[in-house]
Design a protein around this motif. Structure first.
Motif, PDB file in Angstrom:
ATOM      1  N   ASP A 124      70.370  50.702  51.012  1.00 26.97           N
ATOM      2  CA  ASP A 124      71.049  50.940  49.736  1.00 26.97           C
ATOM      3  C   ASP A 124      70.816  49.798  48.752  1.00 26.97           C
ATOM      4  O   ASP A 124      70.625  50.036  47.557  1.00 26.97           O
ATOM      5  CB  ASP A 124      72.548  51.135  49.969  1.00 26.97           C
ATOM      6  CG  ASP A 124      72.861  52.459  50.637  1.00 26.97           C
ATOM      7  OD1 ASP A 124      72.151  53.439  50.360  1.00 26.97           O
ATOM      8  OD2 ASP A 124      73.801  52.519  51.445  1.00 26.97           O
TER       9      ASP A 124
ATOM     10  N   HIS B  60      67.471  50.176  47.267  1.00 33.21           N
ATOM     11  CA  HIS B  60      67.440  51.331  46.369  1.00 33.21           C
ATOM     12  C   HIS B  60      68.032  50.966  45.010  1.00 33.21           C
ATOM     13  O   HIS B  60      67.446  51.283  43.956  1.00 33.21           O
ATOM     14  CB  HIS B  60      68.223  52.482  47.005  1.00 33.21           C
ATOM     15  CG  HIS B  60      68.011  53.798  46.341  1.00 33.21           C
ATOM     16  ND1 HIS B  60      66.804  54.456  46.360  1.00 33.21           N
ATOM     17  CD2 HIS B  60      68.847  54.590  45.626  1.00 33.21           C
ATOM     18  CE1 HIS B  60      66.903  55.601  45.696  1.00 33.21           C
ATOM     19  NE2 HIS B  60      68.142  55.700  45.236  1.00 33.21           N
ATOM     20  N   TYR B  61      69.173  50.260  45.012  1.00 37.10           N
ATOM     21  CA  TYR B  61      69.811  49.915  43.743  1.00 37.10           C
ATOM     22  C   TYR B  61      69.102  48.757  43.050  1.00 37.10           C
ATOM     23  O   TYR B  61      69.166  48.633  41.822  1.00 37.10           O
ATOM     24  CB  TYR B  61      71.293  49.593  43.971  1.00 37.10           C
ATOM     25  CG  TYR B  61      72.043  50.761  44.584  1.00 37.10           C
ATOM     26  CD1 TYR B  61      71.884  52.047  44.086  1.00 37.10           C
ATOM     27  CD2 TYR B  61      72.892  50.590  45.671  1.00 37.10           C
ATOM     28  CE1 TYR B  61      72.549  53.130  44.639  1.00 37.10           C
ATOM     29  CE2 TYR B  61      73.559  51.655  46.237  1.00 37.10           C
ATOM     30  CZ  TYR B  61      73.386  52.928  45.722  1.00 37.10           C
ATOM     31  OH  TYR B  61      74.042  53.993  46.285  1.00 37.10           O
TER      32      TYR B  61
ATOM     33  N   TYR C  37      66.635  50.301  40.952  1.00 35.32           N
ATOM     34  CA  TYR C  37      67.207  50.750  39.688  1.00 35.32           C
ATOM     35  C   TYR C  37      66.924  49.721  38.583  1.00 35.32           C
ATOM     36  O   TYR C  37      66.589  50.076  37.451  1.00 35.32           O
ATOM     37  CB  TYR C  37      68.734  50.894  39.810  1.00 35.32           C
ATOM     38  CG  TYR C  37      69.247  52.163  40.443  1.00 35.32           C
ATOM     39  CD1 TYR C  37      68.435  52.999  41.198  1.00 35.32           C
ATOM     40  CD2 TYR C  37      70.582  52.528  40.296  1.00 35.32           C
ATOM     41  CE1 TYR C  37      68.928  54.150  41.774  1.00 35.32           C
ATOM     42  CE2 TYR C  37      71.096  53.678  40.858  1.00 35.32           C
ATOM     43  CZ  TYR C  37      70.271  54.487  41.599  1.00 35.32           C
ATOM     44  OH  TYR C  37      70.777  55.627  42.162  1.00 35.32           O
TER      45      TYR C  37
ATOM     46  N   TYR D 117      70.502  57.741  36.829  1.00 36.63           N
ATOM     47  CA  TYR D 117      69.615  57.951  37.973  1.00 36.63           C
ATOM     48  C   TYR D 117      70.041  59.194  38.743  1.00 36.63           C
ATOM     49  O   TYR D 117      71.132  59.737  38.541  1.00 36.63           O
ATOM     50  CB  TYR D 117      69.622  56.717  38.881  1.00 36.63           C
ATOM     51  CG  TYR D 117      69.168  55.471  38.159  1.00 36.63           C
ATOM     52  CD1 TYR D 117      67.823  55.134  38.078  1.00 36.63           C
ATOM     53  CD2 TYR D 117      70.088  54.645  37.507  1.00 36.63           C
ATOM     54  CE1 TYR D 117      67.400  54.001  37.393  1.00 36.63           C
ATOM     55  CE2 TYR D 117      69.683  53.514  36.827  1.00 36.63           C
ATOM     56  CZ  TYR D 117      68.338  53.205  36.769  1.00 36.63           C
ATOM     57  OH  TYR D 117      67.922  52.099  36.080  1.00 36.63           O
TER      58      TYR D 117
ATOM     59  N   HIS E   8      73.234  58.232  41.317  1.00 33.61           N
ATOM     60  CA  HIS E   8      74.396  57.463  40.869  1.00 33.61           C
ATOM     61  C   HIS E   8      74.254  57.109  39.392  1.00 33.61           C
ATOM     62  O   HIS E   8      73.141  57.084  38.857  1.00 33.61           O
ATOM     63  CB  HIS E   8      74.540  56.170  41.678  1.00 33.61           C
ATOM     64  CG  HIS E   8      75.101  56.383  43.045  1.00 33.61           C
ATOM     65  ND1 HIS E   8      76.405  56.777  43.271  1.00 33.61           N
ATOM     66  CD2 HIS E   8      74.538  56.268  44.271  1.00 33.61           C
ATOM     67  CE1 HIS E   8      76.623  56.891  44.565  1.00 33.61           C
ATOM     68  NE2 HIS E   8      75.508  56.595  45.196  1.00 33.61           N
TER      69      HIS E   8
ATOM     70  N   VAL F  18      75.129  50.004  38.479  1.00 33.38           N
ATOM     71  CA  VAL F  18      74.724  49.251  39.659  1.00 33.38           C
ATOM     72  C   VAL F  18      73.315  48.692  39.513  1.00 33.38           C
ATOM     73  O   VAL F  18      72.970  47.670  40.122  1.00 33.38           O
ATOM     74  CB  VAL F  18      74.851  50.129  40.927  1.00 33.38           C
ATOM     75  CG1 VAL F  18      73.797  51.230  40.942  1.00 33.38           C
ATOM     76  CG2 VAL F  18      74.762  49.288  42.191  1.00 33.38           C
ATOM     77  N   GLY F  19      72.491  49.334  38.700  1.00 33.11           N
ATOM     78  CA  GLY F  19      71.165  48.807  38.403  1.00 33.11           C
ATOM     79  C   GLY F  19      71.158  47.883  37.203  1.00 33.11           C
ATOM     80  O   GLY F  19      70.530  46.817  37.218  1.00 33.11           O
TER      81      GLY F  19
ATOM     82  N   PRO G   1      77.720  50.880  44.511  1.00 31.67           N
ATOM     83  CA  PRO G   1      78.588  51.303  43.410  1.00 31.67           C
ATOM     84  C   PRO G   1      80.062  51.041  43.692  1.00 31.67           C
ATOM     85  O   PRO G   1      80.832  50.740  42.772  1.00 31.67           O
ATOM     86  CB  PRO G   1      78.292  52.806  43.298  1.00 31.67           C
ATOM     87  CG  PRO G   1      76.888  52.944  43.781  1.00 31.67           C
ATOM     88  CD  PRO G   1      76.756  51.949  44.886  1.00 31.67           C
TER      89      PRO G   1
END
Length: 501
Positions: free
Chosen positions: A33, A36-37, A40, A48, A51, A55-56, A139
């Motif tokens: 995770d 992944h972020y 972002y 996205y 979400h 968070v990015g 998040p």
């Protein structure tokens, strides 16, 4: 504890926990995770697939300067510190509310506000799962302090004769930022609405400030609405399907409740029951409305757990319960239950320390890395070297990019082998399709296979390669044990563009 005030001990406890998080943050690689972020932030957009964008966005300044996991993890660490500080402040405000309005209803006097705040802080520090979100940015890491901020504004509403324009503006900003953090922020908005409704003598719906707050919240979340509007509302469709899960079963609900107790500890539960028993008397309507910051999201996630859910989804709700639990625990402390509280605090902290040691050791592997379930900690090691090796092999073999067969494998591959494109070879639409598109017909790629989630090479058929030839492999060794293994194959002539998705 006699040599320091409760507020000093709360600050000391927060600092000690923060130092542990800091050390762990520089010791392990990104989880699926986190990577992944972090991607972002590498691919800035209005929103996205899975979400909202905050968070990015919040990581972008640091990620534009460094790729160090430890430095990037300073963001969730700071958010955790802010969250625990807000837990302390919310506890003081609830204590003030009870003492001011309910003193005549209390069978015995409440302990000091600072002792209640310390107990609330210890209940959070002794809970295992929040430490995960303090090290890795999710998040929910963002939603926790924003939910507590909205609780503070709700308490301010109950204690003031009227809200000023500045109060409404702050409330609107907090609501908007919560919506930019996670879609489940709507549950927090419902809780705030209940607090407003719990004060019938105060008018708010006719106030211009309320509608200004609503307008500000909508403006803040407008990037999410705009992006979804031009992308066929795919985020909302995905979240509805994701939240409903699979076939509903009571055993999943029972498992969810057991996992919640294990992840957040009995201290919070005992303290919450103590609050309900000893402190929920006068002003019940307001206090129950404030408790809905926990009750609404937790009840919804518990109901959805029958179809499947993840334990960290409830973390912001538990942070919102901590102030009530702190008051309940302080009440129990004053009623001579000190030994039981000490045992629980020490026991839960020992469990956290054992967990930290387990992570640093690489876990216990009894099956040679054949299954992620045999050693989930193996997922945190080896991806950096594996990504660098993949980038070298891709360059030597002049392929179109890297391919994996599950999106959870794609995040680390895309982060540690960037800027190479990563293609996920399944029929499930995800964020990778938006970032890198679908694999072109006739493409040659480097296929990564990880022993923790192994797949057979996709050869033959309408959605496969003409051939896949083994190229190289890499074992991940930590403290003398093999955690996992990466296999690399050169796959040629992709036979389908994935239009059946």
């Amino acid at each position: 504890m006699r040599h320091q005030s409760p507020s000093s001990w709360a600050a000391i406890s927060i600092c000690i926990a923060a130092l542990v998080h800091f050390a762990l943050g520089f010791s392990i690689e990104f989880s699926v995770d986190e990577a992944h972020y972090a991607l972002y932030a590498k691919h800035l957009a209005w929103s996205y697939f899975d979400h909202p964008p905050l968070v990015g966005w919040i990581q972008w300044p640091l990620i534009s300067l460094t790729s160090s996991e430890g430095v990037i993890r300073l963001i969730p660490e700071l958010l955790w510190i802010i969250s625990v500080y807000l837990v302390y402040q919310v506890t003081l405000e609830i204590h003030r509310l009870i003492q001011g309005r309910n003193a005549g209803y209390l069978t015995t006097a409440l302990p000091s506000a600072n002792l209640c705040g310390l107990m609330a802080v210890l209940a959070i520090i002794a809970a295992p799962l929040p430490h995960v979100l303090a090290i890795g940015l999710l998040p929910d890491t963002l939603l926790a302090p924003l939910s507590l901020g909205l609780m503070l504004m709700a308490l301010r509403w109950t204690r003031k004769d009227s809200f000023s324009l500045a109060d409404w503006i702050v409330t609107g900003l907090l609501l908007g930022l919560a919506g930019l953090s996670k879609y489940t922020a709507v549950f927090t908005a419902f809780a705030l609405l209940l607090v407003l409704l719990a004060s019938p003598k105060k008018s708010w719906i006719t106030k211009s400030g309320f509608w200004i707050a609503v307008a500000i919240a909508l403006i803040v979340i407008s990037p999410v609405l705009y992006w979804n509007g031009i992308n066929d509302w795919i985020s909302f469709k995905y979240q509805i399907a994701h939240g409903s899960g699979g076939t509903w079963a009571w055993r999943r609900v029972a498992a969810f409740m057991g996992i919640q107790i294990a992840c957040f500890g009995p201290l919070l539960i005992w303290g919450a029951f103590g609050f309900l028993k000893h402190c929920l008397h006068g002003q019940k309507r307001v206090l129950i409305a404030l408790l809905s910051f926990f009750a609404i999201p937790f009840a919804i996630f518990a109901a959805l757990s029958g179809g499947g859910s993840l334990p960290h989804w409830t973390t912001p709700a538990w942070f919102c319960l901590a102030p009530f639990a702190g008051i309940g625990l302080a009440k129990a402390w004053s009623m001579q239950h000190r030994l039981s509280i000490r045992i629980l605090v020490i026991g839960q902290i020992l469990i956290c320390l054992i967990g930290f040691g387990y992570v640093l050791s690489g876990g216990v592997n009894n099956s040679g890395g054949s299954s992620i379930k045999s050693n989930p900690i193996a997922d945190l090691y080896g991806w950096k070297l594996a990504g660098q090796k993949a980038a070298q092999l891709a360059q030597v073999n002049k392929v179109n990019g890297i391919a994996v067969q599950n999106w959870t494998l794609g995040s680390r591959a895309a982060w540690y082998a960037q800027p190479l494109p990563v293609f996920v070879l399944d029929q499930r639409q995800d964020q990778f399709d938006l970032w890198f598109g679908q694999l072109p017909v006739g493409a040659n790629v480097l296929l990564i296979n990880w022993s923790g989630m192994a797949f057979k090479p996709p050869v033959g058929g309408n959605l496969a390669f003409e051939e896949c030839a083994p190229l190289d492999s890499m074992e991940v060794i930590r403290f003398g044990q093999m955690l996992s293994k990466f296999d690399y194959s050169l796959c040629r002539n992709w036979q389908d563009a994935g239009t059946t998705r």
